[in-house]
Design a protein around this motif. Structure first.
Motif, mmCIF file in Angstrom:
data_model
loop_
_atom_site.group_PDB
_atom_site.id
_atom_site.type_symbol
_atom_site.label_atom_id
_atom_site.label_comp_id
_atom_site.label_asym_id
_atom_site.label_seq_id
_atom_site.Cartn_x
_atom_site.Cartn_y
_atom_site.Cartn_z
ATOM 1 N N PHE A 197 -68.953 -30.401 13.439
ATOM 2 C CA PHE A 197 -69.447 -31.607 12.483
ATOM 3 C C PHE A 197 -68.152 -31.693 11.440
ATOM 4 O O PHE A 197 -67.986 -32.958 11.041
ATOM 5 C CB PHE A 197 -70.614 -31.185 11.787
ATOM 6 N N LYS A 198 -67.518 -30.778 10.980
ATOM 7 C CA LYS A 198 -66.412 -31.139 10.066
ATOM 8 C C LYS A 198 -65.421 -32.063 10.422
ATOM 9 O O LYS A 198 -65.015 -33.050 9.938
ATOM 10 C CB LYS A 198 -65.837 -29.729 9.687
ATOM 11 N N ILE A 199 -65.124 -31.578 11.905
ATOM 12 C CA ILE A 199 -63.888 -32.480 12.575
ATOM 13 C C ILE A 199 -64.405 -34.030 12.648
ATOM 14 O O ILE A 199 -63.750 -34.716 12.519
ATOM 15 C CB ILE A 199 -63.537 -31.866 14.056
ATOM 16 N N SER A 200 -65.744 -33.966 13.231
ATOM 17 C CA SER A 200 -66.496 -35.147 13.391
ATOM 18 C C SER A 200 -66.205 -36.180 12.006
ATOM 19 O O SER A 200 -66.067 -37.322 12.258
ATOM 20 C CB SER A 200 -67.737 -35.169 14.106
ATOM 21 N N LYS A 201 -66.594 -35.467 10.947
ATOM 22 C CA LYS A 201 -66.880 -36.223 9.784
ATOM 23 C C LYS A 201 -65.446 -36.466 9.377
ATOM 24 O O LYS A 201 -64.952 -37.679 8.741
ATOM 25 C CB LYS A 201 -67.200 -35.228 8.759
ATOM 26 N N LEU A 202 -64.614 -35.773 9.713
ATOM 27 C CA LEU A 202 -62.951 -36.034 9.100
ATOM 28 C C LEU A 202 -62.557 -37.220 9.963
ATOM 29 O O LEU A 202 -61.891 -37.992 9.294
ATOM 30 C CB LEU A 202 -62.124 -34.684 9.595
ATOM 31 N N PHE A 203 -62.709 -37.334 11.196
ATOM 32 C CA PHE A 203 -62.323 -38.645 11.942
ATOM 33 C C PHE A 203 -63.348 -39.712 12.040
ATOM 34 O O PHE A 203 -62.944 -40.758 12.532
ATOM 35 C CB PHE A 203 -62.230 -37.896 13.358
ATOM 36 N N ASP A 204 -64.310 -39.634 11.049
ATOM 37 C CA ASP A 204 -65.340 -40.641 10.978
ATOM 38 C C ASP A 204 -65.930 -40.828 12.416
ATOM 39 O O ASP A 204 -66.115 -42.401 12.573
ATOM 40 C CB ASP A 204 -64.884 -41.585 10.149
ATOM 41 N N LEU A 205 -66.355 -39.992 13.265
ATOM 42 C CA LEU A 205 -66.777 -40.388 14.629
ATOM 43 C C LEU A 205 -67.966 -39.699 14.771
ATOM 44 O O LEU A 205 -68.211 -38.363 14.520
ATOM 45 C CB LEU A 205 -65.648 -40.107 15.610
ATOM 46 N N PRO A 206 -68.968 -40.203 15.779
ATOM 47 C CA PRO A 206 -69.875 -39.279 16.103
ATOM 48 C C PRO A 206 -69.537 -37.960 16.927
ATOM 49 O O PRO A 206 -68.658 -38.302 17.863
ATOM 50 C CB PRO A 206 -70.852 -40.059 17.072
ATOM 51 N N ILE A 207 -70.102 -36.755 16.761
ATOM 52 C CA ILE A 207 -69.842 -35.649 17.358
ATOM 53 C C ILE A 207 -69.565 -35.689 18.908
ATOM 54 O O ILE A 207 -68.742 -35.187 19.591
ATOM 55 C CB ILE A 207 -70.551 -34.467 16.895
ATOM 56 N N GLU A 208 -70.461 -36.560 19.427
ATOM 57 C CA GLU A 208 -70.608 -36.666 20.982
ATOM 58 C C GLU A 208 -69.361 -37.465 21.728
ATOM 59 O O GLU A 208 -69.196 -37.202 22.776
ATOM 60 C CB GLU A 208 -71.994 -37.165 21.437
ATOM 61 N N THR A 209 -68.987 -38.183 20.665
ATOM 62 C CA THR A 209 -67.479 -38.968 21.210
ATOM 63 C C THR A 209 -66.145 -37.964 21.110
ATOM 64 O O THR A 209 -65.340 -38.461 21.546
ATOM 65 C CB THR A 209 -67.235 -40.198 20.496
ATOM 66 N N ILE A 210 -66.398 -36.818 20.329
ATOM 67 C CA ILE A 210 -65.216 -36.121 20.182
ATOM 68 C C ILE A 210 -65.331 -34.863 21.192
ATOM 69 O O ILE A 210 -64.319 -34.342 22.052
ATOM 70 C CB ILE A 210 -65.160 -35.282 18.896
ATOM 71 N N PHE A 211 -66.590 -34.325 21.409
ATOM 72 C CA PHE A 211 -66.709 -33.238 22.306
ATOM 73 C C PHE A 211 -67.642 -33.467 23.413
ATOM 74 O O PHE A 211 -68.611 -34.081 23.269
ATOM 75 C CB PHE A 211 -67.375 -32.149 21.350
ATOM 76 N N ILE A 212 -66.960 -33.229 24.510
ATOM 77 C CA ILE A 212 -67.703 -33.604 25.919
ATOM 78 C C ILE A 212 -68.108 -32.551 26.632
ATOM 79 O O ILE A 212 -67.237 -31.605 27.115
ATOM 80 C CB ILE A 212 -66.833 -34.678 26.702
ATOM 81 N N ASP A 213 -69.416 -32.315 26.938
ATOM 82 C CA ASP A 213 -70.148 -31.246 27.840
ATOM 83 C C ASP A 213 -69.562 -31.425 29.093
ATOM 84 O O ASP A 213 -69.673 -32.626 29.653
ATOM 85 C CB ASP A 213 -71.518 -31.197 27.555
ATOM 86 N N GLU A 214 -69.024 -30.374 29.613
ATOM 87 C CA GLU A 214 -68.606 -30.853 31.177
ATOM 88 C C GLU A 214 -69.666 -30.245 32.198
ATOM 89 O O GLU A 214 -70.590 -29.490 31.998
ATOM 90 C CB GLU A 214 -67.371 -29.796 31.473
#
Lengths: 137, 63
Positions: B46-63
């Motif tokens: 969440f910290k990373i997604s907040k930093l890049f101002d993007l939804p979490i699911e667009t940064i981390f993709i479940d394989e």
């Protein structure tokens, strides 16, 4: 960002330094309690008890500082240390008890000392920590 | 779990060390996350997604 860096790094460095002081203090206190009765106050049980008590108190401080240090690590570093502790504990119990059984069965020609176990746990912890850090490189 | 941290870092012209400082972890941890060797906790994600101002699911993709 600069302030954050300073805060996080400064906290980490301070915790490492404090842990080193507590560990050093405990080693010195243990050395005094161990060798003092042999070289300085032979036969004085009261002094021996006092210094063993002091060493134990410093040891408790070291344990609490180690806990603080582990909690101040980031989540990956913490995972590495927790895994290393699990391996060290397992090795300590399994090898330690086997070693003790060998002594009881008179298979080995010397007494199984607790110091051997402490060294084994320490070395295992070091190796497991480096192996863990290397895995995430 | 895959992630787009390396791409986002490049887009924001950030080094691993700068990202590590921003989310208060070590540079080694950022590297391990980028290379997929370590999955971050939910608070760190969440910290990373907040930093890049993007939804979490667009940064981390479940394989």
């Amino acid at each position: 960002m600069e302030t954050k860096q300073n805060t996080w790094k400064a906290t980490s460095k301070r915790n490492i330094r404090q842990l080193a002081y507590w560990t050093g203090g405990w080693v010195v206190a243990m050395a005094i309690a161990s060798f003092g009765q042999k070289y300085f106050w032979e036969g004085n049980t009261v002094l021996t008890i006092i210094f063993i008590f002091i060493a134990t108190l410093v040891g408790v401080g070291m344990i609490l500082m180690n806990r603080k240090y582990i909690n101040s690590l980031d989540e990956m570093q913490r995972k590495v240390h927790i895994e290393a502790m699990a391996i060290s504990l397992g090795v300590g119990v399994v090898i330690g008890l086997s070693y003790s059984l060998l002594d009881q069965a008179n298979v080995i020609g010397f007494d199984a000392e607790i110091a051997d176990l402490v060294m084994l746990i320490g070395i295992t912890y070091l190796i497991a920590t480096f192996a863990g850090l290397n895995r995430y490189k | 779990m895959k992630n787009r941290i390396k791409v986002l870092r490049a887009e924001h012209n950030m080094t691993q060390a700068e990202l590590a400082v921003a989310v208060e972890v070590s540079r080694q941890t950022i590297n391990a996350i980028e290379t997929g060797k370590f999955d971050p906790s939910l608070p760190l994600a969440f910290k990373i997604s907040k930093l890049f101002d993007l939804p979490i699911e667009t940064i981390f993709i479940d394989e």
